[in-house]
Design a protein around this motif. Structure first.
Motif, mmCIF file in Angstrom:
data_model
loop_
_atom_site.group_PDB
_atom_site.id
_atom_site.type_symbol
_atom_site.label_atom_id
_atom_site.label_comp_id
_atom_site.label_asym_id
_atom_site.label_seq_id
_atom_site.Cartn_x
_atom_site.Cartn_y
_atom_site.Cartn_z
ATOM 1 N N GLU A 1 1.033 -1.331 -0.226
ATOM 2 C CA GLU A 1 -0.148 -0.050 0.103
ATOM 3 C C GLU A 1 0.956 1.210 0.000
ATOM 4 N N ASP A 2 2.047 1.381 0.733
ATOM 5 C CA ASP A 2 2.882 2.293 0.600
ATOM 6 C C ASP A 2 4.038 2.393 -0.341
ATOM 7 N N LEU A 3 3.709 2.783 -1.631
ATOM 8 C CA LEU A 3 4.784 2.608 -2.805
ATOM 9 C C LEU A 3 5.705 3.884 -2.572
ATOM 10 N N PHE A 4 5.670 4.823 -1.823
ATOM 11 C CA PHE A 4 6.234 5.888 -1.536
ATOM 12 C C PHE A 4 7.161 5.874 -0.450
ATOM 13 N N PHE A 5 8.576 6.483 -0.450
ATOM 14 C CA PHE A 5 9.299 6.520 0.819
ATOM 15 C C PHE A 5 10.123 7.582 0.578
ATOM 16 N N ASP A 6 11.009 7.939 1.772
ATOM 17 C CA ASP A 6 11.708 9.034 1.704
ATOM 18 C C ASP A 6 13.124 8.827 1.482
ATOM 19 N N ALA A 7 13.781 9.491 0.801
ATOM 20 C CA ALA A 7 15.137 9.159 0.060
ATOM 21 C C ALA A 7 16.120 10.154 0.779
ATOM 22 N N LEU A 8 17.228 9.719 1.120
ATOM 23 C CA LEU A 8 18.290 10.824 1.672
ATOM 24 C C LEU A 8 19.519 10.706 0.952
ATOM 25 N N VAL A 9 20.102 11.882 0.455
ATOM 26 C CA VAL A 9 21.032 12.008 -0.312
ATOM 27 C C VAL A 9 22.272 12.736 0.711
ATOM 28 N N LEU A 10 23.330 12.151 0.907
ATOM 29 C CA LEU A 10 24.472 12.637 1.874
ATOM 30 C C LEU A 10 25.533 13.065 0.938
ATOM 31 N N PRO A 11 26.073 14.629 0.946
ATOM 32 C CA PRO A 11 27.254 14.531 0.246
ATOM 33 C C PRO A 11 28.525 14.002 1.242
ATOM 34 N N LEU A 12 29.367 13.263 0.311
ATOM 35 C CA LEU A 12 30.408 13.018 1.264
ATOM 36 C C LEU A 12 31.815 13.724 0.758
ATOM 37 N N ASN A 13 32.694 13.981 1.753
ATOM 38 C CA ASN A 13 33.827 14.617 1.728
ATOM 39 C C ASN A 13 34.926 13.931 0.876
ATOM 40 N N ASN A 14 36.056 14.418 0.525
ATOM 41 C CA ASN A 14 37.047 13.831 -0.132
ATOM 42 C C ASN A 14 37.916 12.421 0.530
ATOM 43 N N ARG A 15 37.265 12.369 1.881
ATOM 44 C CA ARG A 15 37.803 11.153 2.578
ATOM 45 C C ARG A 15 36.686 10.133 2.662
ATOM 46 N N GLY A 16 35.448 10.217 2.122
ATOM 47 C CA GLY A 16 34.130 9.526 2.080
ATOM 48 C C GLY A 16 33.341 9.747 3.327
ATOM 49 N N LYS A 17 33.669 10.866 4.086
ATOM 50 C CA LYS A 17 33.001 11.027 5.418
ATOM 51 C C LYS A 17 31.727 11.912 5.350
ATOM 52 N N ASP A 18 30.668 11.452 5.860
ATOM 53 C CA ASP A 18 29.530 12.367 6.041
ATOM 54 C C ASP A 18 29.958 14.024 6.465
ATOM 55 N N GLN A 19 29.385 14.992 5.718
ATOM 56 C CA GLN A 19 29.554 16.356 5.889
ATOM 57 C C GLN A 19 28.596 17.086 6.746
ATOM 58 N N GLY A 20 27.705 16.271 7.225
ATOM 59 C CA GLY A 20 26.579 16.743 8.386
ATOM 60 C C GLY A 20 25.635 17.390 7.633
ATOM 61 N N LEU A 21 25.553 17.556 6.292
ATOM 62 C CA LEU A 21 24.471 18.041 5.195
ATOM 63 C C LEU A 21 23.649 16.944 4.754
ATOM 64 N N SER A 22 22.508 17.141 4.780
ATOM 65 C CA SER A 22 21.567 16.006 3.780
ATOM 66 C C SER A 22 20.547 16.668 2.926
ATOM 67 N N PHE A 23 20.185 16.051 2.018
ATOM 68 C CA PHE A 23 19.071 16.421 1.221
ATOM 69 C C PHE A 23 18.083 15.310 1.236
ATOM 70 N N GLU A 24 16.925 15.638 1.659
ATOM 71 C CA GLU A 24 15.983 14.400 1.972
ATOM 72 C C GLU A 24 14.828 14.935 0.879
ATOM 73 N N TYR A 25 14.468 13.741 0.223
ATOM 74 C CA TYR A 25 13.410 13.859 -0.927
ATOM 75 C C TYR A 25 12.217 12.941 -0.467
ATOM 76 N N VAL A 26 11.003 13.762 -0.070
ATOM 77 C CA VAL A 26 9.953 13.196 0.466
ATOM 78 C C VAL A 26 8.921 12.585 -0.337
ATOM 79 N N ASN A 27 8.321 11.689 -0.023
ATOM 80 C CA ASN A 27 7.411 10.707 -0.924
ATOM 81 C C ASN A 27 7.978 10.476 -2.172
ATOM 82 N N SER A 28 9.190 9.725 -2.276
ATOM 83 C CA SER A 28 9.761 9.462 -3.648
ATOM 84 C C SER A 28 9.298 8.159 -4.246
ATOM 85 N N ARG A 29 9.518 7.882 -5.371
ATOM 86 C CA ARG A 29 9.396 6.659 -5.986
ATOM 87 C C ARG A 29 10.510 6.421 -7.151
#
Length: 174
Positions: free
Chosen positions: A98-126
């Motif tokens: 019933e729930d085909l939609f989900f939230d997707a989270l994109v994280l930019p990683l620094n040049n060492r592959g670490k999370d930068q503390g910034l996130s882009f959230e795409y709500v009700n995605s498919r």
């Protein structure tokens, strides 16, 4: 910034690659920065001639329209992440849940592959599209890649967990 070989790396915070996190623990990784672009959006409204004269009318939009986002990811050795994405596309078509939609989270990683503390959230995605799997022979490390396209309804940006921008009216943003 920490010195590297007695030099300061001026691009310490530069995004080197991206990570896409989907529900169920699916984590897709881009091999380079250009494998994902922040999607465009618009609020054009209606612009056109007004009846009875040479004047134009401009009606502001009441909805923000988002471009789809495209993410190119590394296919893992067992093809497990590729298979999971295909399963999600099939589930959309068959309406298997019933729930085909989900939230997707994109994280930019620094040049060492670490999370930068910034996130882009795409709500009700498919997921709406997936490309063929290609073998990248131009990369320093040869790899299989695949590109998927997603549609989404709303958008948030968080910095260190705090919402700094949102298209959702119920979110409180500056």
């Amino acid at each position: 910034m920490e010195p590297i070989n007695n030099k300061i790396d001026p691009n310490e915070a530069a995004s080197d690659k991206w990570s896409l996190i989907l529900p169920g623990g699916l984590n897709l990784t881009a091999r380079k920065t250009t494998d994902f672009d922040l999607p465009g959006f618009n609020a054009d409204g209606t612009i056109g001639p007004k009846g009875g004269g040479d004047t134009m009318i401009s009606i502001p939009a009441d909805t923000i329209m988002f471009d789809p986002f495209v993410f190119t990811f590394l296919v893992d050795e067992s093809y497990a992440n590729y298979i999971e994405v295909v399963k999600r596309i099939i589930a959309n078509v068959r309406a298997e849940n019933e729930d085909l939609f989900f939230d997707a989270l994109v994280l930019p990683l620094n040049n060492r592959g670490k999370d930068q503390g910034l996130s882009f959230e795409y709500v009700n995605s498919r997921i709406t599209n997936m490309s063929t799997v290609t073998y990248d022979t131009d990369a320093q490390v040869r790899s299989l890649t695949c590109t998927m396209t997603m549609m989404f309804e709303n958008f948030r940006i968080r910095k260190n967990g705090n919402i700094i921008l949102s298209t959702i009216k119920s979110d409180t943003t500056p």
